[in-house]
Design a protein around this motif. Sequence first.
Motif, short mmCIF file in Angstrom:
data_model
loop_
_atom_site.label_atom_id
_atom_site.label_comp_id
_atom_site.label_asym_id
_atom_site.label_seq_id
_atom_site.Cartn_x
_atom_site.Cartn_y
_atom_site.Cartn_z
N UNK A 183 0.84 -1.20 0.00
CA UNK A 183 0.00 0.00 0.00
C UNK A 183 0.87 1.25 0.00
N UNK A 184 1.91 1.27 0.84
CA UNK A 184 2.78 2.44 0.90
C UNK A 184 3.49 2.68 -0.43
N UNK A 185 3.93 1.62 -1.06
CA UNK A 185 4.58 1.77 -2.37
C UNK A 185 3.61 2.34 -3.39
N UNK A 186 2.39 1.81 -3.41
CA UNK A 186 1.40 2.30 -4.36
C UNK A 186 1.01 3.74 -4.07
N UNK A 187 0.82 4.06 -2.79
CA UNK A 187 0.36 5.41 -2.42
C UNK A 187 1.42 6.47 -2.68
N UNK A 188 2.69 6.06 -2.70
CA UNK A 188 3.78 7.04 -2.91
C UNK A 188 4.41 6.91 -4.28
N UNK A 189 3.77 6.18 -5.18
CA UNK A 189 4.33 6.02 -6.51
C UNK A 189 5.66 5.30 -6.53
N UNK A 190 5.84 4.36 -5.61
CA UNK A 190 7.06 3.57 -5.57
C UNK A 190 8.21 4.20 -4.82
N UNK A 191 7.97 5.32 -4.15
CA UNK A 191 9.08 5.99 -3.44
C UNK A 191 9.47 5.25 -2.16
N UNK A 192 8.53 4.52 -1.55
CA UNK A 192 8.83 3.78 -0.32
C UNK A 192 8.84 2.29 -0.64
N UNK A 193 10.04 1.73 -0.69
CA UNK A 193 10.22 0.31 -0.95
C UNK A 193 11.06 -0.29 0.19
N UNK A 194 10.81 -1.56 0.51
CA UNK A 194 11.52 -2.16 1.65
C UNK A 194 12.08 -3.53 1.35
N UNK A 195 12.13 -3.91 0.09
CA UNK A 195 12.59 -5.27 -0.23
C UNK A 195 14.06 -5.48 0.11
N UNK A 196 14.79 -4.38 0.37
CA UNK A 196 16.22 -4.50 0.66
C UNK A 196 16.49 -4.82 2.13
N UNK A 197 15.49 -4.77 3.00
CA UNK A 197 15.71 -4.99 4.43
C UNK A 197 15.95 -6.47 4.69
N UNK A 198 17.09 -6.85 5.26
CA UNK A 198 17.46 -8.27 5.36
C UNK A 198 16.46 -9.14 6.10
N UNK A 199 15.94 -8.69 7.23
CA UNK A 199 15.02 -9.53 7.99
C UNK A 199 13.72 -9.78 7.23
N UNK A 200 13.28 -8.81 6.45
CA UNK A 200 12.09 -9.02 5.63
C UNK A 200 12.36 -10.02 4.51
N UNK A 201 13.52 -9.93 3.92
CA UNK A 201 13.89 -10.91 2.90
C UNK A 201 13.94 -12.31 3.51
N UNK B 73 -5.21 -20.32 2.58
CA UNK B 73 -4.11 -19.40 2.82
C UNK B 73 -3.82 -18.59 1.55
N UNK B 74 -3.41 -17.33 1.70
CA UNK B 74 -3.13 -16.49 0.53
C UNK B 74 -1.75 -16.79 -0.06
N UNK B 75 -1.63 -17.94 -0.67
CA UNK B 75 -0.35 -18.35 -1.24
C UNK B 75 0.15 -17.37 -2.29
N UNK B 76 -0.78 -16.65 -2.93
CA UNK B 76 -0.37 -15.68 -3.94
C UNK B 76 0.49 -14.57 -3.34
N UNK B 77 0.26 -14.23 -2.06
CA UNK B 77 1.08 -13.20 -1.43
C UNK B 77 2.50 -13.70 -1.18
N UNK B 78 2.63 -14.96 -0.77
CA UNK B 78 3.97 -15.53 -0.64
C UNK B 78 4.65 -15.56 -2.00
N UNK B 79 3.92 -15.93 -3.04
CA UNK B 79 4.47 -15.94 -4.38
C UNK B 79 4.93 -14.55 -4.80
N UNK B 80 4.11 -13.55 -4.55
CA UNK B 80 4.43 -12.18 -4.94
C UNK B 80 5.71 -11.69 -4.25
N UNK B 81 5.80 -11.94 -2.92
CA UNK B 81 6.95 -11.41 -2.21
C UNK B 81 8.20 -12.25 -2.40
#
Length: 637
Positions: free
Chosen positions: A288-306, A336-344
Amino acid sequence: MDHEPEAGPLQQAWGAAVSAEVLREVLGPPRHALPVPTAEDRTVWAIDGGRMHRATVADLLERAREDRGQDWPSVPARGYSRYVRDGDRIQHESRIAARQHRLSRASIAAAVTLDPEWIDEVADGVLTLCEQSSWCWPAHDDAYARRGYVLPVVDDPYLDLGAGEVAAQLAWVDHLLGSQLDEHVPGLRSRLRVEVHHRVITPFLQRRDWHWLGLDGPVHNWNPWIHQNVLTAAAALIKDDELRARVLATAITGLDRFVDAIPADGAIDEGFDYWWNGACRVFEGLAVLSSATGGRLEARQIPSLRATVGFPYALYLGGDGCFSFSDCRPRLGEQLPWHLLSRWAREVGDERSGRFALSRRPQQGPIVSEQEGLGRLLLGLTDQLWSQGPAEPPVAPRSHYLASTQVLIAHDQRGELSLAAKGGHNGENHNHNDVGSICVALRGRPVLVDPGRATYTAETFGPQRYELWNIRSDWHNVPEICGYVQEPGAEYRSEVGVELDGPEVTFDAELSRAYPRAAATRWRRRAVLSRTGGLIEVRDSWTGGPHAVQSPHRLHWILAGEAEHREEGSVSVTTESGTIHLAWDPRVATGTLEERVLEDDYQRAAWGERLTRLTLAVDREHVRQGSLTLRIRPGAH
């Protein structure tokens, strides 16, 4: 007490961009805030030729047509009062869920047809929720504790999981069908905004004593679940730019407390089920934050989230089984929302987790469900990489050790035996008294098991929690030392060493600290999986405490399947996956079998009609000091 810790990973990654002042400048308009096309995009939503998943839409339409003409489920006073009277929470929550599921089905029908009749059905559902006295579930409301009321206090709403879910659902409806609602039911969108502000946005900003904020205690899955829903509602529904930015900034700071608590290995102490409504909710909020800010807030680089993207696969046992501990279930849920695991998994480049998710996608019929919420349904319907990606065959499980929670999952090379072991402590979120528990699966099917959760009632999270049989240590695969069971609390813990390399996997734990001091001066449990030999050995060795002679040790093993005492020192357990043989030295301990008939729906769905407890009672001459080895082998297949 409102005190802020140091900046967490999100704030460190985004810097000043998380402030309300900067957010106000970078946020796009509310109509573009959510990451799903609106119903006006007919390339996605046209019933003929749209890009949504057609089999899922056809199923939703069929069931939505069955809803038409039926009264919307009522929410009587007795649903609120029963929680106080007899602890039942299912009657009320199931009625609320039925309302929300019907609204989700109607929303999809309206989006694909643009039929005014379906727009009216959606409007009926929205107004039904707006007229509902409270969105908070009675099990969470503090009206009784603070005022002695069994009914909610409508001018003092409580912000819980239920309230957040309704607010987010209304935001998704508004986003998907805003233009159609304005045309057919003018004023409805204004009404739903009033309700969301009163029930969610205002209490979110005004009260800072919510236990789920993580300000004065452990942070748990309520934090990301509610913050994600607040982010969704605020981004899509608030028109005032200053207020919108303030709410989002506050929610980011709150969500960051949970992200900061995710360990480097990505483990979740609440277990497999709660990843989907914990860490997975973080990812939804980030989308939601990425969409609302036009991609300015991204967090895929955070190690614990990865790292946490890999958590569901780490607990996979094969087949339909996973290592379940705490208040979790042993079977992989169809909804279960397996599509969300697939997406991330795609987002962070985790190919194994991506294949695992795709392998769980149904090959025919619906691939997502309204039972997981409208937002998740919309994301799954419109994710073409999920819906149209190549079919993945069943994936093989892999061995993992998650040091932060002392959880080991290991598998032999034959694909037969799996060893799952848990150290940790007894102050974990959704804790069961299970330090040192050893579970075993045969070809993906748990056989030596953790009983898991039962249907939630007032007792589940109340002062009587540790009186419930499925929470106590004497119904887990741990010893009862000198008559002592494990106690709750973070101070009751283990020391664990693990070896994953080589022909054997070992889990070595000192368990004496998980018990009262009088129990034993030392209790060592060593579990060994032979990668090639089709054998697991669990060796317990001990030096007794001052009351050892008077109180013999009992080693408990919970069995799922048909258990049979074959001879002294031997029990076999037969399941649809085959037979496992358990053997021990009968000169050291005497074995007895005790059946527990299961009456709870959750437990029967997991285990069938019964569980069996094998108790190995140590002979008195071996109580002061001794050892006992349990050997576990698969039978012929």
